[in-house]
Design a protein around this motif. Structure first.
Motif, short mmCIF file in Angstrom:
data_model
loop_
_atom_site.label_atom_id
_atom_site.label_comp_id
_atom_site.label_asym_id
_atom_site.label_seq_id
_atom_site.Cartn_x
_atom_site.Cartn_y
_atom_site.Cartn_z
N LEU A 1 0.82 -1.20 0.00
CA LEU A 1 0.00 0.00 0.00
C LEU A 1 0.86 1.26 0.00
O LEU A 1 1.80 1.40 0.79
N ASN A 2 0.52 2.18 -0.91
CA ASN A 2 1.22 3.46 -1.01
C ASN A 2 1.04 4.26 0.27
O ASN A 2 0.00 4.21 0.92
N LYS A 3 2.05 5.05 0.62
CA LYS A 3 2.02 5.83 1.86
C LYS A 3 0.95 6.92 1.85
O LYS A 3 0.65 7.49 2.90
N ASP A 4 0.38 7.19 0.70
CA ASP A 4 -0.70 8.18 0.62
C ASP A 4 -2.04 7.63 1.12
O ASP A 4 -3.02 8.35 1.18
N PHE A 5 -2.06 6.33 1.47
CA PHE A 5 -3.29 5.70 1.93
C PHE A 5 -3.08 5.04 3.29
O PHE A 5 -1.95 4.72 3.66
N ASN A 6 -4.17 4.84 4.01
CA ASN A 6 -4.13 4.00 5.19
C ASN A 6 -5.38 3.13 5.20
O ASN A 6 -6.32 3.38 4.46
N TYR A 7 -5.36 2.10 6.03
CA TYR A 7 -6.51 1.19 6.04
C TYR A 7 -6.71 0.59 7.42
O TYR A 7 -5.81 0.59 8.27
N ARG A 8 -7.91 0.11 7.61
CA ARG A 8 -8.27 -0.65 8.81
C ARG A 8 -8.90 -1.96 8.35
O ARG A 8 -9.43 -2.05 7.25
N GLY A 9 -8.85 -2.97 9.21
CA GLY A 9 -9.40 -4.27 8.86
C GLY A 9 -8.29 -5.29 8.77
O GLY A 9 -7.12 -5.02 9.07
N GLU A 10 -8.65 -6.48 8.32
CA GLU A 10 -7.69 -7.59 8.32
C GLU A 10 -7.73 -8.36 7.00
O GLU A 10 -8.77 -8.46 6.35
N VAL A 11 -6.56 -8.92 6.65
CA VAL A 11 -6.43 -9.81 5.50
C VAL A 11 -6.02 -11.18 6.02
O VAL A 11 -5.01 -11.31 6.72
N TRP A 12 -6.83 -12.19 5.69
CA TRP A 12 -6.56 -13.55 6.14
C TRP A 12 -6.36 -14.46 4.95
O TRP A 12 -7.03 -14.33 3.93
N LEU A 13 -5.41 -15.37 5.08
CA LEU A 13 -5.16 -16.34 4.03
C LEU A 13 -4.97 -17.71 4.69
O LEU A 13 -4.07 -17.89 5.52
N ASN A 14 -5.85 -18.63 4.33
CA ASN A 14 -5.81 -19.99 4.89
C ASN A 14 -5.84 -19.96 6.42
O ASN A 14 -5.02 -20.61 7.09
N ASN A 15 -6.78 -19.18 6.95
CA ASN A 15 -7.00 -19.08 8.40
C ASN A 15 -5.82 -18.47 9.15
O ASN A 15 -5.68 -18.64 10.36
N LYS A 16 -4.98 -17.72 8.44
CA LYS A 16 -3.87 -17.01 9.07
C LYS A 16 -3.99 -15.53 8.77
O LYS A 16 -4.17 -15.13 7.62
#
Length: 215
Positions: A53-68
Motif C-alpha cells: 500500500l502506497n504511503k498516501d493511503f491507510n486502512y483498517r481491517g484484516e487480510v486472512w489467508l488460509n486461516n492465518k
C-alpha cells in the motif's frame, strides 16, 4: 487456501474514503470480481492484500489467508501473485529464462529450465522457449506472464485488469484460458476490472460504490 478480507476500509491521507467495511471470502479455485470506475480504489485494494500500500493511503481491517492473519506479514512472505495489465517480462531474458526466474529458490540448477520448459509444453507454447519478449505477440506475452506467476506457487492470485490492453478478438480467449488455469491451480483469485464482460460466469461481483451483488 481461502482468501478472507474482514471489515476492510481504505482512506486517502486526506481522509477521503475509498472503501468502507468491505468483507469478502474467496474459496480455492474461485475467482471473485470487484468492479468500478477508475479511482474508486480497486487497485489500492489489491495493494493492501499484497502488502504494497502506497504511503498516501491507510486502512483498517484484516487480510486472512488460509486461516492465518497476514495483515502485518511482509510482502515477500505473503505468497501473493499479481497479474497486471502489462506483461512485465524481462526483455533481456528469453521466455524459458523469464519463467525460470519465478521458480522458488529451492528449485536448483537444470531443474529450473526443465520445469520452465514443461510448463510451456503443458499449454502448447513450447515453440516459444528461446524467443525473447519483443519477438512474440502481446497475447503470447500475456500467457507467459500468467504461467510465470503460477510457477512461483502463489497462495492467492490478484488480477489487476489483465485483459484491458488486449484486442477484442483475443480478449475472450485469453480470459477463459486464465480462469481455466486458476481453477486448475486451485487457488483463490480476485479480479478487479471496469468491464463486466471480464467477470467469469457465475462469479460474485462487487460493485463500487454500490452494494455487492451476485452475477
Amino acid at each position: 487456501m481461502t482468501l478472507c478480507l474482514k471489515n476492510l476500509s481504505i482512506n486517502k491521507r486526506s481522509e477521503e474514503s475509498l472503501i468502507r467495511s468491505f468483507t469478502l471470502t474467496v474459496e480455492p479455485g474461485d475467482v471473485a470480481c470487484v468492479m468500478g470506475p477508475s479511482g474508486c480504489g480497486k487497485s489500492t485494494l489489491l495493494n493492501v492484500i499484497a502488502g504494497h500500500l502506497n504511503k498516501d493511503f491507510n486502512y483498517r481491517g484484516e487480510v486472512w489467508l488460509n486461516n492465518k492473519n497476514i495483515t502485518n506479514v511482509t510482502p515477500h512472505e505473503r505468497g501473493v501473485g499479481v497479474l497486471f495489465q502489462d506483461d512485465l517480462l524481462f526483455p533481456h531474458l528469453n521466455v524459458w529464462q523469464n519463467l525460470a526466474f519465478a521458480l522458488p529458490n529451492e528449485v536448483k540448477g537444470n531443474q529450473r529450465k526443465q520445469l520452465a520448459l514443461e510448463s510451456l509444453n503443458n499449454v502448447n507454447l513450447a515453440s516459444l522457449a528461446n524467443a525473447f519478449p519483443e519477438q512474440i505477440s502481446g497475447g503470447q506475452r500475456a500467457r507467459i506472464s500468467l504461467i510465470r506467476m503460477l510457477l512461483a506457487k502463489p497462495k492467492v492470485a490478484l488480477l489487476d485488469e489483465p485483459f484491458s490492453k488486449l484486442d477484442q478478438s483475443l480478449r475472450k480467449q485469453f480470459r477463459d484460458w486464465v480462469f481455466e488455469q486458476l481453477t486448475q491451480a486451485n487457488i483463490p483469485a480476485l479480479l478487479v476490472t471496469h468491464d463486466q464482460a471480464d467477470a467469469p460466469t457465475n462469479s460474485t461481483i462487487y460493485l463500487w460504490p454500490k452494494e455487492s451483488q451476485h452475477a
